[in-house]
Design a protein around this motif. Sequence first.
Motif, mmCIF file in Angstrom:
data_model
loop_
_atom_site.group_PDB
_atom_site.id
_atom_site.type_symbol
_atom_site.label_atom_id
_atom_site.label_comp_id
_atom_site.label_asym_id
_atom_site.label_seq_id
_atom_site.Cartn_x
_atom_site.Cartn_y
_atom_site.Cartn_z
ATOM 1 N N SER A 242 0.828 -1.200 0.000
ATOM 2 C CA SER A 242 0.000 0.000 0.000
ATOM 3 C C SER A 242 0.865 1.253 0.000
ATOM 4 O O SER A 242 2.034 1.231 0.383
ATOM 5 C CB SER A 242 -0.919 -0.036 1.220
ATOM 6 O OG SER A 242 -0.840 1.176 1.909
ATOM 7 N N GLN B 82 14.424 15.171 -19.985
ATOM 8 C CA GLN B 82 14.247 15.330 -21.407
ATOM 9 C C GLN B 82 15.240 16.327 -21.955
ATOM 10 O O GLN B 82 15.896 16.070 -22.946
ATOM 11 C CB GLN B 82 12.843 15.825 -21.676
ATOM 12 C CG GLN B 82 12.148 14.999 -22.732
ATOM 13 C CD GLN B 82 10.756 15.508 -22.961
ATOM 14 O OE1 GLN B 82 10.167 16.157 -22.098
ATOM 15 N NE2 GLN B 82 10.226 15.232 -24.100
ATOM 16 N N SER C 182 6.969 10.790 -26.651
ATOM 17 C CA SER C 182 5.968 11.725 -27.128
ATOM 18 C C SER C 182 5.045 11.083 -28.157
ATOM 19 O O SER C 182 3.836 11.305 -28.145
ATOM 20 C CB SER C 182 6.630 12.981 -27.699
ATOM 21 O OG SER C 182 7.689 12.639 -28.543
ATOM 22 N N MET C 183 5.599 10.259 -29.030
ATOM 23 C CA MET C 183 4.778 9.729 -30.122
ATOM 24 C C MET C 183 3.707 8.759 -29.643
ATOM 25 O O MET C 183 2.650 8.648 -30.243
ATOM 26 C CB MET C 183 5.670 9.057 -31.168
ATOM 27 C CG MET C 183 6.522 10.018 -31.969
ATOM 28 S SD MET C 183 5.574 11.358 -32.712
ATOM 29 C CE MET C 183 4.600 10.457 -33.911
ATOM 30 N N THR D 298 1.734 8.945 -27.337
ATOM 31 C CA THR D 298 0.479 9.559 -26.911
ATOM 32 C C THR D 298 -0.457 9.743 -28.105
ATOM 33 O O THR D 298 -1.631 10.014 -27.926
ATOM 34 C CB THR D 298 0.705 10.936 -26.265
ATOM 35 O OG1 THR D 298 1.413 11.746 -27.188
ATOM 36 C CG2 THR D 298 1.498 10.817 -24.986
ATOM 37 N N TYR D 299 0.068 9.605 -29.319
ATOM 38 C CA TYR D 299 -0.785 9.688 -30.497
ATOM 39 C C TYR D 299 -1.331 8.305 -30.814
ATOM 40 O O TYR D 299 -0.571 7.350 -30.944
ATOM 41 C CB TYR D 299 -0.017 10.222 -31.704
ATOM 42 C CG TYR D 299 0.426 11.654 -31.527
ATOM 43 C CD1 TYR D 299 -0.415 12.690 -31.896
ATOM 44 C CD2 TYR D 299 1.652 11.957 -30.967
ATOM 45 C CE1 TYR D 299 -0.024 14.006 -31.712
ATOM 46 C CE2 TYR D 299 2.041 13.262 -30.769
ATOM 47 C CZ TYR D 299 1.205 14.283 -31.157
ATOM 48 O OH TYR D 299 1.580 15.585 -30.970
ATOM 49 N N ARG D 300 -2.605 8.258 -30.948
ATOM 50 C CA ARG D 300 -3.239 6.976 -31.179
ATOM 51 C C ARG D 300 -2.754 6.344 -32.481
ATOM 52 O O ARG D 300 -2.540 5.138 -32.553
ATOM 53 C CB ARG D 300 -4.748 7.233 -31.211
ATOM 54 C CG ARG D 300 -5.641 6.064 -31.035
ATOM 55 C CD ARG D 300 -5.565 5.438 -29.672
ATOM 56 N NE ARG D 300 -6.318 4.196 -29.685
ATOM 57 C CZ ARG D 300 -7.620 4.119 -29.457
ATOM 58 N NH1 ARG D 300 -8.294 5.195 -29.144
ATOM 59 N NH2 ARG D 300 -8.239 2.967 -29.532
ATOM 60 N N ARG E 14 0.112 4.006 -32.483
ATOM 61 C CA ARG E 14 -0.058 2.669 -31.897
ATOM 62 C C ARG E 14 -0.803 1.740 -32.844
ATOM 63 O O ARG E 14 -1.194 0.644 -32.468
ATOM 64 C CB ARG E 14 -0.808 2.788 -30.571
ATOM 65 C CG ARG E 14 -0.118 3.701 -29.588
ATOM 66 C CD ARG E 14 -0.390 3.337 -28.163
ATOM 67 N NE ARG E 14 -1.808 3.307 -27.845
ATOM 68 C CZ ARG E 14 -2.440 4.315 -27.252
ATOM 69 N NH1 ARG E 14 -1.784 5.409 -26.920
ATOM 70 N NH2 ARG E 14 -3.715 4.234 -26.986
ATOM 71 N N ILE F 71 4.648 7.294 -18.530
ATOM 72 C CA ILE F 71 4.535 8.577 -19.233
ATOM 73 C C ILE F 71 5.548 9.566 -18.681
ATOM 74 O O ILE F 71 6.197 10.290 -19.409
ATOM 75 C CB ILE F 71 3.110 9.143 -19.088
ATOM 76 C CG1 ILE F 71 2.120 8.168 -19.706
ATOM 77 C CG2 ILE F 71 3.001 10.504 -19.755
ATOM 78 C CD1 ILE F 71 0.676 8.566 -19.568
ATOM 79 N N ARG G 38 3.000 0.502 -25.467
ATOM 80 C CA ARG G 38 2.264 1.712 -25.134
ATOM 81 C C ARG G 38 2.837 2.296 -23.849
ATOM 82 O O ARG G 38 3.678 1.675 -23.203
ATOM 83 C CB ARG G 38 0.792 1.395 -24.947
ATOM 84 C CG ARG G 38 0.580 0.266 -23.943
ATOM 85 C CD ARG G 38 -0.833 -0.205 -23.972
ATOM 86 N NE ARG G 38 -1.521 0.258 -22.776
ATOM 87 C CZ ARG G 38 -2.789 -0.034 -22.524
ATOM 88 N NH1 ARG G 38 -3.499 -0.707 -23.378
ATOM 89 N NH2 ARG G 38 -3.349 0.374 -21.411
#
Lengths: 235, 522
Positions: free
Chosen positions: B36, B272, B374-375, B377-379, B382, B459, B520
């Motif tokens: 926990s 970054q 970064s990439m 996060t773009y659907r 994937r 992320i 992902r």
Amino acid sequence: MKLVIKNLRKSFGEKKVLKDIDFGFSEGKIYGLLGRNGAGKTTLFNCLNDDMDIDSGEFYFEENEVKHKIGISDIGYVLSTPVVPEFLTAREFLKFFIDINKENITNLKTIDEYFDLVRIQKDDRDKLLKDYSHGMKNKIQMLIYIISSPKLLLLDEPLTSFDVVVAEEMKELLKSIKKNHILIFSTHIMELALDLCDEIVVLNNGVLEHVEKSSLNNDEFKKKIIDVLKGEDDD
Amino acid sequence: MMINTFVDAFLVKNAYNTNQFIYALQRLPLVGKLISNKLYGKNILKVISVIVAVFVQLVKVFGYKLLYIFCFITLPLGLFNNTSSDLIMHIYLFLALIGCFTNTEIFNPTKDKYYNIVLLKMDAKKLAIVNFLYFLITTWLGQLVALILLTNIMWYDALLLVNMLVFLKVIAISIYIFRIKKTNEVINENKPKSWFVYIGLILIGLIFSYVVPYFGFVIPYYVFYLLVFVGLILFLVNIKNIFSFDGYQRLYKRLLINDNFVLNTSESNALQKNTLKQITLDVNITSNKEGYAYFHELFVKRHRKILGDSAKMTTIFIIFVFVIFLFLTLINDGIRVGVNNFILLFLPYLLFIMYFINTGKSITNAMFMNCDHSMLTYRFYRNPKVILSLFKERLKTIIIINLIPTLVLAFSLCILLLVSGGTDNVINYLIILMAVLSMSIFFSVHYLVLYYLLQPYSIGMQMKSATYNVITIITYWACYYIAQIRVSSFIFGLIMILFAIVYTIISLILVYFHAPKTFRLR
């Protein structure tokens, strides 16, 4: 067409963030998603965008009572902190995006026409994205979805990083594309929500709740929203 | 008070070590669910962590130094068949000369310094001096013990040697500080201004340590004592420069922000920025390709430095070791026979070496930090088609980058085998070549496939997944145990080649079916 969310649940450890989301979003409207800090707005978006596994429930498009799965090109997600491939120039990124999404793009324009659309200056177009400001990165992210025009567009606090002029431009842009789209727009800023959105939805205690404006004037409506946000809804 | 600074820094380190440990525990399969968040508030783990930290420090102070003296002095002395004190002092002195410029502590950008100075706003000067004093004392003590235990040098000579080491380190820092004052540059011990000069100087130092004595020149006792005396004078003259220097704050502000030490936490912005600094961001680099190939080519071309540098360094290192062995093989009959026998039994060890040489892990790291982070996060990124197409391009690139050191290594081995007396079976050359190649391809495939199937970063670029770490450790131990096997290169080589082929095929099938689901953000 509608986006239907049914009994969606998501928790992190013992913390139940989304308890039982049950809601329908209709095409042609901009929804303002309001919620207090940490209410789970971003979690909801992450779930819808498949960035996170959900614990239970489902979501789908519904058209004439027929369910459709949400495909990869059906959804666009503009993050509050924009992420772009920093090693590419804006033009290169758009070229790559258009290259691999050609078959999904209707009435394709030239890259420069797209830049004109969101008013990115000529001398910025061939600059590396790493040198873009926060607001400009956000523009690029938005532009990607204006090009591919997905049916569902999730916007997480997108206008906060723009200066007033650009924010106004982007508002107009969003209004102009809302036909044929479902736009869900999360924000903390009440004025923005009232100004831009057709419907107000509040995420509170893990549940989505529609706030009816009906015949209230703006001030009364604001008070009602704040009451809902505070969890003092007495309807 | 200096001691307070030291204790504060230690407690900060302890706190984040504990928290990282809890965080990692929570990410373990099955067990993780039981742990926990309340554990973060409990003190008991912090106490355990203090005990572990003290133990780690002891290992660092004594273990590392013992290993160092053993590898760099005891072992070579065995080769020389000479254990006289003046030779030990000669070797130690030149090694200390190399070390005083390459291992300074003050100019080493670390995660601890980042936390303490940048995030917690500690007094940079106090912290730098405290850390440096701790570094000097532990090095002094550790090496003194190691020298007395592992060599037959008298205790008073050992004492002189470690004192000399302290003198040299202080003088080196003083020289660096002089340079900072004069040119206002940022000194980073891990990033010399010119790698060529840096490696060249190290090589010269090593030649003076080991090659020069081979030809009979060793610094005589009395000269050594004289040098220590000169060292003492220079030390006394220079020590105040370290205490009076006022630029630590400025130095660390620049060193810790512009540099590329890797943070394992959510300081994603700093991280970054740091990784991005390593990129050749040149807009003039272009690509004529389309789609995925276009994207990937731009990525590779603009990250040429970060992707290729370690392979380049490895290649140089292999050539260096090869030349030493070639030299030894040519001049010494015993070594020649040894090398010949060894190479024919060497392939299992080589697997272990290849494990360290392969840059697959750092390349996938760079891919995540500078691109996929970064990439993803773009659907559309994937999309299974996108994932698999890019995977293909990337696999090619990783294999090619690793091919250069691999080929150099394979040919070095073949040449050594040839000059040390050859082999009865000519096919051995081919087997060595093919086996080394297949090992390299195996590791390249392994790391990229692991990355695609487990994608260990979150992320916020937070810590890797526990499963990923477990598999990395298993890989290490597997390589280590295989290295113990005594079997001829011929048989091992054949097995290795077959294994690499089967492994590659299975992994590619796994990636094909699973990567679209697993690749992902976590």
